[in-house]
Scaffold this active site. Sequence first.
Site, mmCIF file in Angstrom:
data_model
loop_
_atom_site.group_PDB
_atom_site.id
_atom_site.type_symbol
_atom_site.label_atom_id
_atom_site.label_comp_id
_atom_site.label_asym_id
_atom_site.label_seq_id
_atom_site.Cartn_x
_atom_site.Cartn_y
_atom_site.Cartn_z
ATOM 1 N N HIS A 24 39.518 43.699 38.134
ATOM 2 C CA HIS A 24 39.324 44.744 39.149
ATOM 3 C C HIS A 24 37.973 44.694 39.853
ATOM 4 O O HIS A 24 37.618 45.643 40.564
ATOM 5 C CB HIS A 24 39.485 46.124 38.507
ATOM 6 C CG HIS A 24 40.891 46.429 38.072
ATOM 7 N ND1 HIS A 24 41.943 46.514 38.957
ATOM 8 C CD2 HIS A 24 41.414 46.659 36.840
ATOM 9 C CE1 HIS A 24 43.056 46.791 38.297
ATOM 10 N NE2 HIS A 24 42.768 46.873 37.012
ATOM 11 N N ARG A 37 37.637 40.643 30.777
ATOM 12 C CA ARG A 37 38.984 41.093 31.139
ATOM 13 C C ARG A 37 39.474 40.123 32.206
ATOM 14 O O ARG A 37 39.035 40.171 33.354
ATOM 15 C CB ARG A 37 39.000 42.521 31.673
ATOM 16 C CG ARG A 37 40.381 42.919 32.162
ATOM 17 C CD ARG A 37 40.672 44.398 32.138
ATOM 18 N NE ARG A 37 39.936 45.168 33.122
ATOM 19 C CZ ARG A 37 40.138 46.472 33.349
ATOM 20 N NH1 ARG A 37 41.045 47.138 32.641
ATOM 21 N NH2 ARG A 37 39.419 47.116 34.247
ATOM 22 N N ASP A 65 35.947 28.425 28.063
ATOM 23 C CA ASP A 65 35.076 27.260 28.233
ATOM 24 C C ASP A 65 33.666 27.679 28.649
ATOM 25 O O ASP A 65 32.681 27.031 28.274
ATOM 26 C CB ASP A 65 35.660 26.307 29.281
ATOM 27 C CG ASP A 65 36.749 25.406 28.728
ATOM 28 O OD1 ASP A 65 36.957 25.412 27.496
ATOM 29 O OD2 ASP A 65 37.396 24.699 29.525
ATOM 30 N N GLU A 121 49.362 48.804 28.287
ATOM 31 C CA GLU A 121 49.213 49.702 29.434
ATOM 32 C C GLU A 121 50.502 49.877 30.225
ATOM 33 O O GLU A 121 50.474 50.347 31.363
ATOM 34 C CB GLU A 121 48.100 49.178 30.342
ATOM 35 C CG GLU A 121 48.209 47.705 30.690
ATOM 36 C CD GLU A 121 46.973 47.170 31.402
ATOM 37 O OE1 GLU A 121 46.122 47.964 31.823
ATOM 38 O OE2 GLU A 121 46.878 45.934 31.543
ATOM 39 N N ASP A 166 46.262 53.099 33.435
ATOM 40 C CA ASP A 166 47.509 52.471 33.861
ATOM 41 C C ASP A 166 48.728 53.222 33.341
ATOM 42 O O ASP A 166 49.731 53.364 34.049
ATOM 43 C CB ASP A 166 47.544 51.023 33.387
ATOM 44 C CG ASP A 166 46.762 50.098 34.295
ATOM 45 O OD1 ASP A 166 47.366 49.531 35.217
ATOM 46 O OD2 ASP A 166 45.553 49.944 34.093
#
Length: 267
Positions: A49, A74, A88, A153, A179
């Site tokens: 987001h 996230r 990585d 969610e 959510d």
Amino acid sequence: MDLRSGAGFRQRFVECETLFGTFLKTPTTHASEILGSVGFDFVVIDEEHAPFNRETTDRILLACRASGIAGIVRVQGPEAPFILSVLDCGATGVLVPHVDSVAKAKAVVSACRYATGSRGFSNTTRAGQFGKATLAEHVSEQDQAVTVIAMIEDPWAVDEVEQILSVDGIDGAFIGRGDLTVAYRQAGQGASLVTEATDKIISAARKVGKPVCILASSQEDAMELSQKGASAFILSSDQGLMRQAAIQTLAGYGQSLASKTTVPANS
């Protein structure tokens, strides 16, 4: 062992130690450095987001390591390339959106693990100390260190949450109350359907021995959730903390100067 990053953080998380973190919404290193210096346990770099790309995430994860704070990302979605990229770069773990089925939970775990999964191999990364770690060392260290948190969610995920959290390799759950509120077509915080779903997720997590992470709306909310069984708490975001501090600072100075006795100018 650094208890605020890598395997140390994962151990603390799965053992349900009380942990505090915040979301990072701004693509700079400074917030993670400040939060690490004042004792936060983790930050969550919000690629879903907020305006992060691989390079900004990479720099912030380096700052997290320098500041001794766990860097969780996230990711944009549960697909393997999103997960591989941040691992990585040296992420301590991933917070994966919309893990709404057992099949998706298994796919997420597979993307995070070498020996028991399908993670694409490279040890010439920050995670592999740019080639210092041997193949065997890198596989072992990463499989032990990476924390995998499933975001619950969606209403249909709540319906099978116990089975999702029972998947080997899912280290814990994050409850996405925002959510869920939207998905249940509720108007605001505190809706009974969301409270019931939250309680069901926490109960399922406790039953299968997995920790719960959640965004707390207040100290009272955190206390109530802790008593129910949540152990890791996200406290606002870097933007939210800055906004709150800015409002309080401006109001404080405004009130102080407004109450000052005005000395009339000489006539």
